[in-house]
Enzyme design. Structure first.
Site, mmCIF file in Angstrom:
data_model
loop_
_atom_site.group_PDB
_atom_site.id
_atom_site.type_symbol
_atom_site.label_atom_id
_atom_site.label_comp_id
_atom_site.label_asym_id
_atom_site.label_seq_id
_atom_site.Cartn_x
_atom_site.Cartn_y
_atom_site.Cartn_z
ATOM 1 C CG ASP A 95 -2.003 1.014 1.174
ATOM 2 O OD1 ASP A 95 -2.153 1.660 0.114
ATOM 3 O OD2 ASP A 95 -2.711 1.197 2.177
ATOM 4 C CB SER A 96 0.614 4.293 -1.924
ATOM 5 O OG SER A 96 -0.663 4.800 -1.541
ATOM 6 N N GLY A 97 0.567 4.199 1.484
ATOM 7 C CA GLY A 97 0.457 5.171 2.557
ATOM 8 C C GLY A 97 -0.829 5.952 2.462
ATOM 9 N N GLY A 98 -1.613 5.688 1.413
ATOM 10 C CA GLY A 98 -2.887 6.382 1.251
ATOM 11 C C GLY A 98 -3.843 6.126 2.399
ATOM 12 C CG ASP A 149 -5.269 6.533 -2.297
ATOM 13 O OD1 ASP A 149 -4.261 6.134 -1.670
ATOM 14 O OD2 ASP A 149 -6.414 6.162 -2.021
ATOM 15 C CD GLN A 195 -10.118 6.973 -2.742
ATOM 16 O OE1 GLN A 195 -11.280 7.001 -2.309
ATOM 17 N NE2 GLN A 195 -9.156 6.271 -2.147
ATOM 18 N N GLY A 222 -11.635 3.843 -0.795
ATOM 19 C CA GLY A 222 -12.672 4.652 -0.188
ATOM 20 C C GLY A 222 -13.907 3.893 0.218
ATOM 21 C CG ASP A 272 -6.233 -5.229 1.830
ATOM 22 O OD1 ASP A 272 -6.037 -4.751 2.959
ATOM 23 O OD2 ASP A 272 -6.722 -4.547 0.892
ATOM 24 C CB CYS A 310 -11.148 -26.016 9.719
ATOM 25 S SG CYS A 310 -9.730 -24.925 9.465
ATOM 26 C CB CYS A 312 -6.130 -24.537 10.078
ATOM 27 S SG CYS A 312 -7.016 -24.434 11.644
ATOM 28 C CB CYS A 315 -9.268 -27.225 13.042
ATOM 29 S SG CYS A 315 -10.176 -25.669 13.195
ATOM 30 C CG HIS A 341 -9.855 -21.325 12.664
ATOM 31 N ND1 HIS A 341 -10.262 -22.496 12.065
ATOM 32 C CD2 HIS A 341 -10.943 -20.512 12.672
ATOM 33 C CE1 HIS A 341 -11.542 -22.409 11.736
ATOM 34 N NE2 HIS A 341 -11.974 -21.210 12.086
#
Length: 378
Positions: A95-98, A149, A195, A222, A272, A310, A312, A315, A341
């Site tokens: 991420d750019s820091g936006g 942005d 945006q 946004g 994300d 599950c 994982c 579990c 998990h």
């Protein structure tokens, strides 16, 4: 695309607006739709890179703002780049820091040239411009770089939203022109960010102007900034199909499994969110039947796993009763086991959506994967 053969995206199957895709990067190829665990400092809290690989993560997200503060871009570059520094061999997006422009409003000032931050650690100054953000991400050697942005909060008036949009798209043009003239010919893929807040005409303007730049990919920003969830879905429904069909589409910071499934059905490819790891640290565990609050007394003597289906390691090895005991005792291991998990749940959820896209049964799969709301108690 600007990055040529080092970065490519192909749609391999569709189901309505939804797409099954293949995203190739210098550090490997992944199938989309895909979920990116959030490793702000280069690591998901409590988990090492090998654990993330075992859980099925194919791409990791890190944050430029925080990495620029500590340990600093120069050190990361000297260490061989971000992949080598954090021990992650698969694709990386930064991420750019936006988001910090949004979340650290009291520690930054914005002007048309860029953003001046004060460090969250010691108050020292740091300056981000569109060009500097491109350069820092290139120096770290990441696969995908987000452009700087301005993400306005919600609620916001139309004038402020329009001004933030104009600034974001002006910065995007500067970033694209700078990357094109950079001696780093094999820099990261560049993604622009749409945006416009929750004003439909502003979102339409944002898409039109960004598409003119012929970027490597496009993100919807946004959203998930305090609005009613249906407002966010309206934006996704409008913007995703309007973005170029041959470029990856990324919905930033979203969200619940239901929100992700909706966005997949609208044609989004990348996601994300901090929910799986953050909720895990508070004892909120995702299951196919809904959220399980492991600290509740009812789990004190339940010997079964968090979820029978599950696969994982939590579990497979740990009972609900033991996990309840660890949380109630304040044991750090509880947060680690819960994070394992929850991330596996999200990554498995994405695997099931991709399989449904292959077989052309996305709608049926969504009905199976997302639990119906439980009726309110009377």
């Amino acid at each position: 695309m600007r990055s040529g053969a080092r970065f490519s995206f192909a749609v391999e199957a569709t189901d309505g607006s939804a797409r099954l895709g293949r995203l190739a990067t210098p550090h490997g190829t992944l199938e989309t739709p895909a979920f990116m665990p959030v490793g702000t400092l280069g690591a998901v809290k409590g988990l090492g890179p090998e654990s993330l690989e075992q859980l099925g993560a194919t791409i990791l997200l890190a944050n430029l703002y925080h990495l620029a503060l500590r340990p600093g871009i120069e050190l990361i570059e000297r260490m061989g780049g971000l992949h080598a520094f954090v021990g992650w061999e698969r694709p990386l997006l930064t991420d750019s820091g936006g988001y910090q422009v949004f979340s650290l409003a009291g520690l930054r000032t914005i002007d048309d040239d860029g953003v001046s931050f004060r460090s969250v650690h010691d108050g020292s100054p740091m300056r981000f411009t569109p060009e500097a953000v491109v350069d820092m991400q290139a120096r770290m050697g990441v696969d995908v770089a987000m452009m700087l942005d301005e993400c306005p909060p919600w609620p916001v008036d139309r004038h402020q939203a329009a001004r933030a949009l104009a600034r974001t798209n002006h910065w995007a043009r500067r970033a694209a022109e700078h990357a094109a003239s950079s001696p780093r010919a094999e820099g990261p893929a560049l993604f622009g960010i749409v945006q416009g807040s929750f004003f439909g005409d502003l979102r339409e303007r944002a898409v039109e102007q960004l598409v003119e730049l012929e970027l490597d990919g496009y993100a919807i920003g946004g959203v998930s900034v305090g609005e009613d969830p249906e407002l966010g879905r309206t934006v996704v429904r409008q913007v995703a199909p309007a973005l170029p069909a041959d470029r990856p589409r990324y919905l930033m910071g979203v969200g619940t499994p239901a929100d992700i499934a909706f966005a997949v059905s609208a044609g989004v490819d990348l996601f994300d969110c901090v929910l799986p790891s953050r909720n895990a640290r508070h004892g909120y565990l995702f299951t196919r039947g809904g959220v399980l609050r492991i600290k509740n007394a009812q789990y004190r003597d339940q010997m079964g796993p968090v979820e029978e289906s599950c696969d994982c390691s939590t579990c497979r090895r740990v009972s609900r009763a033991f996990l309840h005991h660890l949380f109630r005792s304040g044991e750090l291991t509880a947060k680690v086991l819960a994070t394992v998990h929850n991330l596996r749940f999200y990554l498995d959820f994405m695997e099931r959506l991709r399989e449904a896209l292959r077989s052309g049964r996305l709608a049926a799969a969504m009905a199976e994967l997302i639990p119906s709301p439980k009726p309110a108690r009377t």
